[in-house]
Design a protein around this motif. Sequence first.
Motif, PDB file in Angstrom:
ATOM      1  N   THR A  23      10.110  -7.145  -5.517  1.00 35.02           N
ATOM      2  CA  THR A  23      11.224  -6.200  -5.398  1.00 35.02           C
ATOM      3  C   THR A  23      11.388  -5.662  -3.982  1.00 35.02           C
ATOM      4  O   THR A  23      12.449  -5.159  -3.632  1.00 35.02           O
ATOM      5  CB  THR A  23      11.019  -5.003  -6.342  1.00 35.02           C
ATOM      6  OG1 THR A  23       9.823  -4.301  -5.957  1.00 35.02           O
ATOM      7  CG2 THR A  23      10.904  -5.450  -7.788  1.00 35.02           C
ATOM      8  N   ARG A  24      10.331  -5.745  -3.192  1.00 40.27           N
ATOM      9  CA  ARG A  24      10.338  -5.200  -1.826  1.00 40.27           C
ATOM     10  C   ARG A  24      10.652  -3.707  -1.815  1.00 40.27           C
ATOM     11  O   ARG A  24      11.305  -3.183  -0.908  1.00 40.27           O
ATOM     12  CB  ARG A  24      11.321  -5.955  -0.924  1.00 40.27           C
ATOM     13  CG  ARG A  24      11.024  -7.447  -0.821  1.00 40.27           C
ATOM     14  CD  ARG A  24      11.903  -8.138   0.198  1.00 40.27           C
ATOM     15  NE  ARG A  24      11.641  -9.564   0.246  1.00 40.27           N
ATOM     16  CZ  ARG A  24      10.661 -10.132   0.937  1.00 40.27           C
ATOM     17  NH1 ARG A  24       9.839  -9.369   1.633  1.00 40.27           N
ATOM     18  NH2 ARG A  24      10.502 -11.444   0.928  1.00 40.27           N
ATOM     19  N   ALA A  25      10.232  -3.011  -2.857  1.00 43.24           N
ATOM     20  CA  ALA A  25      10.440  -1.562  -2.924  1.00 43.24           C
ATOM     21  C   ALA A  25       9.586  -0.856  -1.878  1.00 43.24           C
ATOM     22  O   ALA A  25       8.528  -1.354  -1.479  1.00 43.24           O
ATOM     23  CB  ALA A  25      10.087  -1.045  -4.322  1.00 43.24           C
ATOM     24  N   GLY A  26      10.052   0.295  -1.435  1.00 41.76           N
ATOM     25  CA  GLY A  26       9.286   1.089  -0.489  1.00 41.76           C
ATOM     26  C   GLY A  26       8.292   1.994  -1.211  1.00 41.76           C
ATOM     27  O   GLY A  26       8.489   2.365  -2.369  1.00 41.76           O
ATOM     28  N   TYR A  27       7.241   2.339  -0.519  1.00 45.04           N
ATOM     29  CA  TYR A  27       6.243   3.244  -1.092  1.00 45.04           C
ATOM     30  C   TYR A  27       6.801   4.665  -1.141  1.00 45.04           C
ATOM     31  O   TYR A  27       7.666   5.039  -0.343  1.00 45.04           O
ATOM     32  CB  TYR A  27       4.964   3.212  -0.265  1.00 45.04           C
ATOM     33  CG  TYR A  27       4.122   1.979  -0.494  1.00 45.04           C
ATOM     34  CD1 TYR A  27       3.115   1.980  -1.451  1.00 45.04           C
ATOM     35  CD2 TYR A  27       4.343   0.816   0.235  1.00 45.04           C
ATOM     36  CE1 TYR A  27       2.340   0.845  -1.670  1.00 45.04           C
ATOM     37  CE2 TYR A  27       3.588  -0.327   0.018  1.00 45.04           C
ATOM     38  CZ  TYR A  27       2.583  -0.301  -0.939  1.00 45.04           C
ATOM     39  OH  TYR A  27       1.822  -1.432  -1.158  1.00 45.04           O
ATOM     40  N   LEU A  28       6.298   5.436  -2.104  1.00 49.16           N
ATOM     41  CA  LEU A  28       6.633   6.851  -2.153  1.00 49.16           C
ATOM     42  C   LEU A  28       5.360   7.641  -2.402  1.00 49.16           C
ATOM     43  O   LEU A  28       4.355   7.095  -2.859  1.00 49.16           O
ATOM     44  CB  LEU A  28       7.694   7.136  -3.217  1.00 49.16           C
ATOM     45  CG  LEU A  28       7.412   6.733  -4.667  1.00 49.16           C
ATOM     46  CD1 LEU A  28       6.642   7.798  -5.408  1.00 49.16           C
ATOM     47  CD2 LEU A  28       8.730   6.454  -5.391  1.00 49.16           C
ATOM     48  N   THR A  29       5.404   8.915  -2.086  1.00 52.76           N
ATOM     49  CA  THR A  29       4.223   9.765  -2.226  1.00 52.76           C
ATOM     50  C   THR A  29       4.410  10.729  -3.384  1.00 52.76           C
ATOM     51  O   THR A  29       5.430  11.423  -3.466  1.00 52.76           O
ATOM     52  CB  THR A  29       3.971  10.555  -0.924  1.00 52.76           C
ATOM     53  OG1 THR A  29       3.771   9.631   0.146  1.00 52.76           O
ATOM     54  CG2 THR A  29       2.733  11.428  -1.068  1.00 52.76           C
ATOM     55  N   LEU A  30       3.427  10.746  -4.257  1.00 48.66           N
ATOM     56  CA  LEU A  30       3.480  11.676  -5.384  1.00 48.66           C
ATOM     57  C   LEU A  30       3.435  13.108  -4.877  1.00 48.66           C
ATOM     58  O   LEU A  30       2.590  13.449  -4.043  1.00 48.66           O
ATOM     59  CB  LEU A  30       2.284  11.441  -6.317  1.00 48.66           C
ATOM     60  CG  LEU A  30       2.379  10.305  -7.325  1.00 48.66           C
ATOM     61  CD1 LEU A  30       1.027  10.135  -8.016  1.00 48.66           C
ATOM     62  CD2 LEU A  30       3.465  10.592  -8.342  1.00 48.66           C
ATOM     63  N   PRO A  31       4.305  13.973  -5.368  1.00 55.85           N
ATOM     64  CA  PRO A  31       4.250  15.379  -4.954  1.00 55.85           C
ATOM     65  C   PRO A  31       3.029  16.067  -5.557  1.00 55.85           C
ATOM     66  O   PRO A  31       2.451  15.589  -6.538  1.00 55.85           O
ATOM     67  CB  PRO A  31       5.555  15.957  -5.520  1.00 55.85           C
ATOM     68  CG  PRO A  31       5.905  15.068  -6.647  1.00 55.85           C
ATOM     69  CD  PRO A  31       5.413  13.705  -6.297  1.00 55.85           C
ATOM     70  N   PRO A  32       2.597  17.193  -4.991  1.00 52.11           N
ATOM     71  CA  PRO A  32       1.481  17.946  -5.574  1.00 52.11           C
ATOM     72  C   PRO A  32       1.748  18.270  -7.043  1.00 52.11           C
ATOM     73  O   PRO A  32       2.855  18.689  -7.402  1.00 52.11           O
ATOM     74  CB  PRO A  32       1.431  19.211  -4.718  1.00 52.11           C
ATOM     75  CG  PRO A  32       2.055  18.821  -3.416  1.00 52.11           C
ATOM     76  CD  PRO A  32       3.119  17.836  -3.764  1.00 52.11           C
ATOM     77  N   GLY A  33       0.747  18.050  -7.886  1.00 51.36           N
ATOM     78  CA  GLY A  33       0.902  18.316  -9.305  1.00 51.36           C
ATOM     79  C   GLY A  33       1.784  17.328 -10.030  1.00 51.36           C
ATOM     80  O   GLY A  33       2.168  17.562 -11.186  1.00 51.36           O
ATOM     81  N   GLY A  34       2.094  16.212  -9.393  1.00 53.35           N
ATOM     82  CA  GLY A  34       3.004  15.236  -9.976  1.00 53.35           C
ATOM     83  C   GLY A  34       2.438  14.555 -11.209  1.00 53.35           C
ATOM     84  O   GLY A  34       1.227  14.352 -11.340  1.00 53.35           O
ATOM     85  N   VAL A  35       3.339  14.207 -12.117  1.00 50.99           N
ATOM     86  CA  VAL A  35       2.975  13.477 -13.331  1.00 50.99           C
ATOM     87  C   VAL A  35       3.546  12.069 -13.218  1.00 50.99           C
ATOM     88  O   VAL A  35       4.743  11.882 -13.006  1.00 50.99           O
ATOM     89  CB  VAL A  35       3.525  14.176 -14.585  1.00 50.99           C
ATOM     90  CG1 VAL A  35       3.213  13.351 -15.835  1.00 50.99           C
ATOM     91  CG2 VAL A  35       2.953  15.577 -14.718  1.00 50.99           C
ATOM     92  N   LEU A  36       2.680  11.100 -13.368  1.00 47.89           N
ATOM     93  CA  LEU A  36       3.073   9.698 -13.325  1.00 47.89           C
ATOM     94  C   LEU A  36       3.241   9.206 -14.756  1.00 47.89           C
ATOM     95  O   LEU A  36       2.287   9.215 -15.539  1.00 47.89           O
ATOM     96  CB  LEU A  36       1.990   8.895 -12.600  1.00 47.89           C
ATOM     97  CG  LEU A  36       2.270   7.439 -12.307  1.00 47.89           C
ATOM     98  CD1 LEU A  36       3.366   7.316 -11.261  1.00 47.89           C
ATOM     99  CD2 LEU A  36       1.001   6.761 -11.803  1.00 47.89           C
ATOM    100  N   LEU A  37       4.451   8.806 -15.118  1.00 47.32           N
ATOM    101  CA  LEU A  37       4.752   8.330 -16.467  1.00 47.32           C
ATOM    102  C   LEU A  37       4.936   6.821 -16.419  1.00 47.32           C
ATOM    103  O   LEU A  37       5.908   6.324 -15.850  1.00 47.32           O
ATOM    104  CB  LEU A  37       6.023   8.989 -16.989  1.00 47.32           C
ATOM    105  CG  LEU A  37       6.000  10.512 -17.152  1.00 47.32           C
ATOM    106  CD1 LEU A  37       7.418  11.054 -17.305  1.00 47.32           C
ATOM    107  CD2 LEU A  37       5.142  10.910 -18.347  1.00 47.32           C
ATOM    108  N   VAL A  38       3.989   6.083 -16.999  1.00 45.79           N
ATOM    109  CA  VAL A  38       4.049   4.621 -17.020  1.00 45.79           C
ATOM    110  C   VAL A  38       4.380   4.193 -18.445  1.00 45.79           C
ATOM    111  O   VAL A  38       3.619   4.483 -19.374  1.00 45.79           O
ATOM    112  CB  VAL A  38       2.730   3.991 -16.575  1.00 45.79           C
ATOM    113  CG1 VAL A  38       2.839   2.472 -16.584  1.00 45.79           C
ATOM    114  CG2 VAL A  38       2.340   4.483 -15.180  1.00 45.79           C
ATOM    115  N   SER A  39       5.507   3.517 -18.635  1.00 41.92           N
ATOM    116  CA  SER A  39       5.926   3.147 -19.984  1.00 41.92           C
ATOM    117  C   SER A  39       5.985   1.642 -20.151  1.00 41.92           C
ATOM    118  O   SER A  39       6.292   0.899 -19.218  1.00 41.92           O
ATOM    119  CB  SER A  39       7.297   3.757 -20.288  1.00 41.92           C
ATOM    120  OG  SER A  39       8.280   3.221 -19.426  1.00 41.92           O
ATOM    121  N   GLY A  40       5.678   1.211 -21.379  1.00 47.97           N
ATOM    122  CA  GLY A  40       5.755  -0.206 -21.684  1.00 47.97           C
ATOM    123  C   GLY A  40       4.839  -0.575 -22.830  1.00 47.97           C
ATOM    124  O   GLY A  40       4.143   0.275 -23.386  1.00 47.97           O
TER     125      GLY A  40
END
Length: 207
Positions: A123-140
């Motif tokens: 995809t050649r997506a760019g990296y991003l930085t999780l904000p403080p206290g961030g919640v990562l939601l991985v679905s599948g």
Amino acid sequence: MRVRPITPELLVQELADRLAAERADGWLRVAVDGPPAAEPDRLADALVDPLRVRGRPAVRIDAADFLRPASLRYEQGRTNPDAYYLGWLDEPGLRREVLDPAGPAGSGRILPSLWNAETDRATRAGYLTLPPGGVLLVSGPILLGGSLPFDVAVHLVLSPGALARRTPQAQRWTLPAFARYADEVAPTTFADVVVRLDDPRHPALVE
């Protein structure tokens, strides 16, 4: 074990409350696991705004953006349920680019997508930085029971009959994979949150 009926709206609110209270001083890695018929992506999307309102910015990751190349996925044919179960998801890539960086000792620098299955290219997506206290939601589907490090596991389950009814004809070849997942991994026995979704209008929490 108790099964508590709940409305779809209240389900989202209760899940958001629970997730917002988890590891409030750090990042939180959440699996929203379930077959496509259970629409795990839809539930994960619905959690984003309620979490933000609760002071926990959320980042959505779709496991479908971390599939292996077609040459590997289809090595045993395009409709092989064992290959779907064992070899479609690029678990090392998802862990390396998303889950490990979001862990306690991680950098917080994650890649939101790795592979476009339709074009069969990166995809050649760019990296991003999780904000403080961030919640990562991985679905599948088929996210639990392997090597993926999640802090909270939400598992969406359908009875075999409901799963068969709600799976499109073209995708019914995947049903043996989900039967094997239920038998070998048994995510209902260890997931932090189990939601029954035989009827999406009337979910129920297994407590």
